[in-house]
Each structure stands twice: as structure tokens, then as C-alpha cells.
Design a protein around this motif. Structure first.
Motif: not given
Length: 185
Positions: A68-72, A144-153, A162-173
Motif C-alpha cells: 500500500l503505497l501512500n504519497f503524502w 495529495l494524498p494518493v494511495t496506490v495498491l501494488l501486487d506482489r509483482e 484523497g484520504d480514507a479510513d484505513w481502519s474500516s472493516d472494508s479496508a481491512m477486508a
């Protein structure tokens, strides 16, 4: 039953294969996570950034992990709001399979970053800097902020502005499903 409970129940019942399909992960989006836009995998940036010792770091250093790459930036109010949640996400899931990588882009003095982290209680995230915005430019970060999700490759598979609630059930799931999807591969 909340999203996290449903996810874990499905995983415990042997439904791991169901999460191999990105559409299943997409279905976990709720609340702020609806801003997370999944795309076809594309290579992430290759520009280097630095740690507090002045060592060059690149996204290739994280291959094999979901990232989870976050630019800030220190001056960014929404960044201040979401950084403790990113720190908690790293504390919960960080390790061999997952890493939150926060990159301060632009003019952010190291001492200002240290103070920022101390003020808001961030202890699990690395201090990484992209002062000339090489990686941010290469990856098309326009605000900013921008968050990018990278796979294992090391491919970009999702992005959120924009910002987000990264502690939410949805984010965790979503993070748990991404980790599970590539586990053992």
C-alpha cells in the motif's frame, strides 16, 4: 455480521479460491473504500527515493509483498488525518506479505517528518522521501494524498485519490483478501 467477519468466515470455510477473482475483492468496497479504483495491472514507477540514511530505495525492494503505497506531505491536512490509520494497518498486517510504504513527496524536511510522526503517534511506518518528486511524477500523482495498491509483482492494481479510513472493516477486508490471494505463491 460485518465485512471482516464475513471475510474470515469465508477463508476459514476454505473459500480461498473465491478471492482469487479481483471482482470478489472489488465487492468488499464500502464507505471510503469505494474511492479505491481497481485497474488492469500495470508496472509501477521505477524512480528511486531515499530513507533517512540517504540510501536509495525503490519499489522493487518490496517485490513479493502486497504494498500500500501512500504519497503524502507534512503540510497536507488529509494526510495528517489518515496517517495514524495507515500506521495501524502496518501494525496489523505488516510483515513478509504486506507493507505500507509512505513516501513524503516534494519539499518535506526530515526533521519536519519526524516531528509530524511524533505529533500524531506514528511508529510503524518508514520515513521515506521523494524530494524531487521523481516517483510521484512517474506515477502520475497530481495531488495529495494518493494511495496506490501494488501486487506482489510490483504492478499497480488500484489507486485512490484523497484520504480514507484505513481502519474500516472494508479496508481491512480488502487488505486481508489481497494478502490471502497471493499467499503461498
Amino acid at each position: 455480521m460485518n465485512i471482516r467477519t464475513l471475510l474470515y468466515a469465508a477463508l476459514m470455510l476454505g473459500a480461498n479460491a473465491a478471492f482469487a477473482d479481483m471482482a470478489q475483492i472489488e465487492a468488499l468496497k464500502d464507505g471510503d473504500m469505494k474511492k479505491l479504483m481497481f485497474t488492469e495491472a500495470k508496472p509501477a514507477g521505477t524512480a528511486t527515493f531515499t530513507d533517512t540514511e540517504g540510501n536509495e530505495v525503490s519499489l522493487a525492494d518490496y517485490r513479493g509483498k502486497v504494498v500500500l503505497l501512500n504519497f503524502w506531505a507534512t503540510w497536507c491536512a488529509p494526510c495528517r488525518h489518515e496517517m495514524p490509520m495507515l500506521d495501524a494497518l502496518q501494525a496489523e498486517y505488516g510483515g513478509d506479505d504486506f507493507q505500507v510504504v509512505t513516501v513524503a513527496t516534494g519539499r518535506n524536511k526530515e526533521m519536519a517528518i519526524v516531528k509530524f510522526f511524533e505529533e500524531i503517534g506514528v511508529v510503524h511506518l518508514p520515513i521515506l522521501m521523494d524530494p524531487k518528486q521523481g516517483l510521484a511524477r512517474e506515477m502520475g500523482v497530481m495531488g495529495l494524498p494518493v494511495t496506490v495498491l501494488l501486487d506482489r509483482e510490483g504492478n499497480e492494481i488500484a489507486r485512490m485519490m484523497g484520504d480514507a479510513d484505513w481502519s474500516s472493516d472494508s479496508a481491512m477486508a480488502i487488505i486481508a483478501a489481497m494478502i490471502e490471494q497471493g499467499a503461498g505463491s
